[in-house]
Design a protein around this motif. Structure first.
Motif, short mmCIF file in Angstrom:
data_model
loop_
_atom_site.label_atom_id
_atom_site.label_comp_id
_atom_site.label_asym_id
_atom_site.label_seq_id
_atom_site.Cartn_x
_atom_site.Cartn_y
_atom_site.Cartn_z
N GLU A 217 0.83 -1.21 0.00
CA GLU A 217 0.00 0.00 0.00
C GLU A 217 0.87 1.26 0.00
O GLU A 217 0.58 2.22 -0.73
N GLU A 218 1.92 1.25 0.78
CA GLU A 218 2.82 2.40 0.82
C GLU A 218 3.56 2.57 -0.50
O GLU A 218 3.74 3.68 -1.00
N GLY A 219 3.98 1.44 -1.08
CA GLY A 219 4.67 1.49 -2.37
C GLY A 219 3.79 2.04 -3.47
O GLY A 219 4.23 2.85 -4.29
N LEU A 220 2.53 1.63 -3.48
CA LEU A 220 1.59 2.13 -4.49
C LEU A 220 1.33 3.62 -4.28
O LEU A 220 1.24 4.39 -5.24
N ALA A 221 1.23 4.04 -3.01
CA ALA A 221 0.98 5.45 -2.72
C ALA A 221 2.16 6.32 -3.17
O ALA A 221 1.97 7.38 -3.77
N LEU A 222 3.38 5.86 -2.90
CA LEU A 222 4.54 6.65 -3.27
C LEU A 222 4.72 6.70 -4.79
O LEU A 222 4.98 7.75 -5.36
N SER A 223 4.57 5.56 -5.43
CA SER A 223 4.84 5.46 -6.87
C SER A 223 3.69 5.97 -7.72
O SER A 223 3.89 6.35 -8.88
N PHE A 234 9.57 1.55 -9.53
CA PHE A 234 9.64 3.01 -9.38
C PHE A 234 10.57 3.36 -8.21
O PHE A 234 11.47 4.20 -8.34
N ILE A 235 10.37 2.70 -7.07
CA ILE A 235 11.19 2.99 -5.89
C ILE A 235 12.62 2.51 -6.12
O ILE A 235 13.58 3.14 -5.68
N GLY A 236 12.77 1.41 -6.85
CA GLY A 236 14.09 0.89 -7.16
C GLY A 236 14.91 1.81 -8.03
O GLY A 236 16.14 1.69 -8.08
N ALA A 237 14.25 2.74 -8.71
CA ALA A 237 14.97 3.75 -9.49
C ALA A 237 15.49 4.87 -8.59
O ALA A 237 16.33 5.68 -9.00
N VAL A 242 15.47 -2.25 -2.32
CA VAL A 242 14.12 -2.00 -1.81
C VAL A 242 13.49 -3.32 -1.38
O VAL A 242 13.56 -4.32 -2.12
N PHE A 243 12.87 -3.32 -0.20
CA PHE A 243 12.12 -4.47 0.28
C PHE A 243 10.67 -4.03 0.46
O PHE A 243 10.40 -3.09 1.21
N MET A 244 9.76 -4.71 -0.24
CA MET A 244 8.34 -4.36 -0.16
C MET A 244 7.54 -5.60 0.21
O MET A 244 7.49 -6.57 -0.54
N THR A 245 6.93 -5.59 1.38
CA THR A 245 6.17 -6.75 1.84
C THR A 245 4.87 -6.88 1.07
O THR A 245 4.26 -5.89 0.65
N ALA A 246 4.44 -8.13 0.90
CA ALA A 246 3.23 -8.42 0.12
C ALA A 246 2.35 -9.43 0.85
O ALA A 246 1.82 -10.36 0.25
N GLY A 247 2.22 -9.28 2.17
CA GLY A 247 1.35 -10.15 2.96
C GLY A 247 1.77 -11.61 2.89
O GLY A 247 2.95 -11.94 2.95
N LYS A 248 0.80 -12.49 2.72
CA LYS A 248 1.08 -13.93 2.73
C LYS A 248 1.92 -14.37 1.53
O LYS A 248 2.50 -15.46 1.55
N GLU A 249 2.02 -13.53 0.50
CA GLU A 249 2.83 -13.88 -0.66
C GLU A 249 4.33 -13.81 -0.36
O GLU A 249 5.13 -14.43 -1.05
N GLY A 250 4.69 -13.03 0.67
CA GLY A 250 6.10 -12.88 1.00
C GLY A 250 6.54 -11.44 0.85
O GLY A 250 5.87 -10.52 1.32
N ALA A 251 7.65 -11.22 0.15
CA ALA A 251 8.18 -9.86 -0.02
C ALA A 251 8.89 -9.74 -1.35
O ALA A 251 9.61 -10.64 -1.78
#
Length: 332
Positions: A217-223, A234-237, A242-251
């Motif tokens: 959610e934070e990644g989508l808001a920033l990008s 986008f953040i990786g640029a 960059v580490f972005m968590t994705a709930g039960k999917e992992g990161a």
């Protein structure tokens, strides 16, 4: 030789944790699943309504939770956050030190120690009502420059961008880290922080940040992108790692533009409080102990998977020495 793995800076809040049902939130007209800033009167009214509910106290604040989980993993860390000369402030210092975290910030007598009422519903969602209290008075003069010089990483939370003094303390921490070849890790903390300080966060990330932590959610808001993959690119640029968590999917991990999804550990969550903080702790432990970026993310996923099976942001199980057992089958 560095004396600390991580030097953390953030709000110092005493968490007041309670299990409630959905009806309580509806009756109190509290928006579920987010952190809301409230004043002492509002928070006092909520606590009065919880007088018959069992509550637990923990030293907290987002970055503080991360420092505690690093210590639990076997790492070393120091923490800077502002508390008062009151009962909650005394509890905070003792609880942090009992958890293995050095806490030497000079207390202040001009206000109350900050508190966060953490309300957890049966679906494991946590709703936080935060009265920041004296934590907002943290300023640049509270930052221990010598402590930064002794660290491998500094870790700063985005919640500090809500006040001028706390923002200045954060910038000083990052600037001194850069001067002393100490790596800078920064967490975006919450979508509302991103939405209020988006342009500053983007510039900060470009100028100072070696390692970014965020959730989807934070990644989508920033990008302002429409998918997690686009968001992390986008953040990786802006930052090499960059580490972005994705709930039960992992990161998701973005290493100099290359994106990898590191799988999580399947569990049945009962409380998501502190999951992102625990993930960052696992990653920072890995990065300061010679793990690859992907292996660090895997350990972060494990620490987060343990925290969501407990009530509150503090693990009751000890993780020190378990890394080899947990990570033995992971190939990066």
């Amino acid at each position: 030789m560095k004396n600390y793995d991580v030097f953390g800076v953030g709000n110092a809040l005493v968490d007041i944790i309670a299990l409630i049902d959905q009806n309580f939130l509806e009756k109190q007209k509290i928006q579920k699943g987010i952190m809301t800033l409230v004043d002492e009167t509002q928070q006092g009214s909520i606590l009065a309504s919880l007088s018959d509910v069992k509550k637990e106290l923990r030293s907290g604040g987002s970055a503080a939770n991360t420092m505690i989980a690093i210590a639990n993993s076997g790492g070393t860390c120091a923490y800077t956050g502002k508390v008062s000369h009151d009962a909650y402030g005394e509890f905070y210092k003792k609880d942090m030190e009992d958890a293995g975290v050095l806490f030497e910030t000079k207390p202040d007598s001009s206000g109350h120690t900050g508190t966060c009422v953490v309300l957890t519903t049966p679906d494991a969602e946590r709703t936080m009502l935060t009265s920041l209290g004296i934590s907002t008075s943290l300023q640049a003069s509270d930052i221990d420059i010598a402590g930064i010089q002794k660290a491998k990483f500094v870790y700063v939370e985005g919640y500090l961008w809500e006040g001028l003094g706390t923002k200045q303390a954060s910038r000083l921490t990052m600037e001194e880290a850069k001067k002393n070849a100490v790596k800078v890790a920064f967490t975006y903390s919450d979508p509302f922080c991103v939405n209020r300080s988006r342009e500053e966060f983007i510039q900060l990330t470009k100028d100072y940040v070696d390692v970014v932590f965020c959730n989807t959610e934070e990644g989508l808001a920033l990008s302002q992108k429409s998918s997690p993959e686009e968001a992390i690119k986008f953040i990786g640029a802006l930052s090499d790692l960059v580490f972005m968590t994705a709930g039960k999917e992992g990161a998701y991990v973005c290493e100099k533009g290359k994106v990898t999804l590191v799988p999580g550990f399947p569990v049945k969550p009962i409380d998501t409080t502190g999951a992102g903080d625990a993930f960052a702790a696992g990653v920072l432990y890995g990065l300061t102990h010679g793990y690859s970026n992907l292996k660090s993310a895997r350990w972060g996923n494990y620490v987060a998977s343990r925290i969501v099976t407990e009530i509150g942001p503090r693990l009751t199980v000890k993780l020190m020495g378990r890394q080899e057992e947990i990570l033995k089958d992971f190939k990066d």
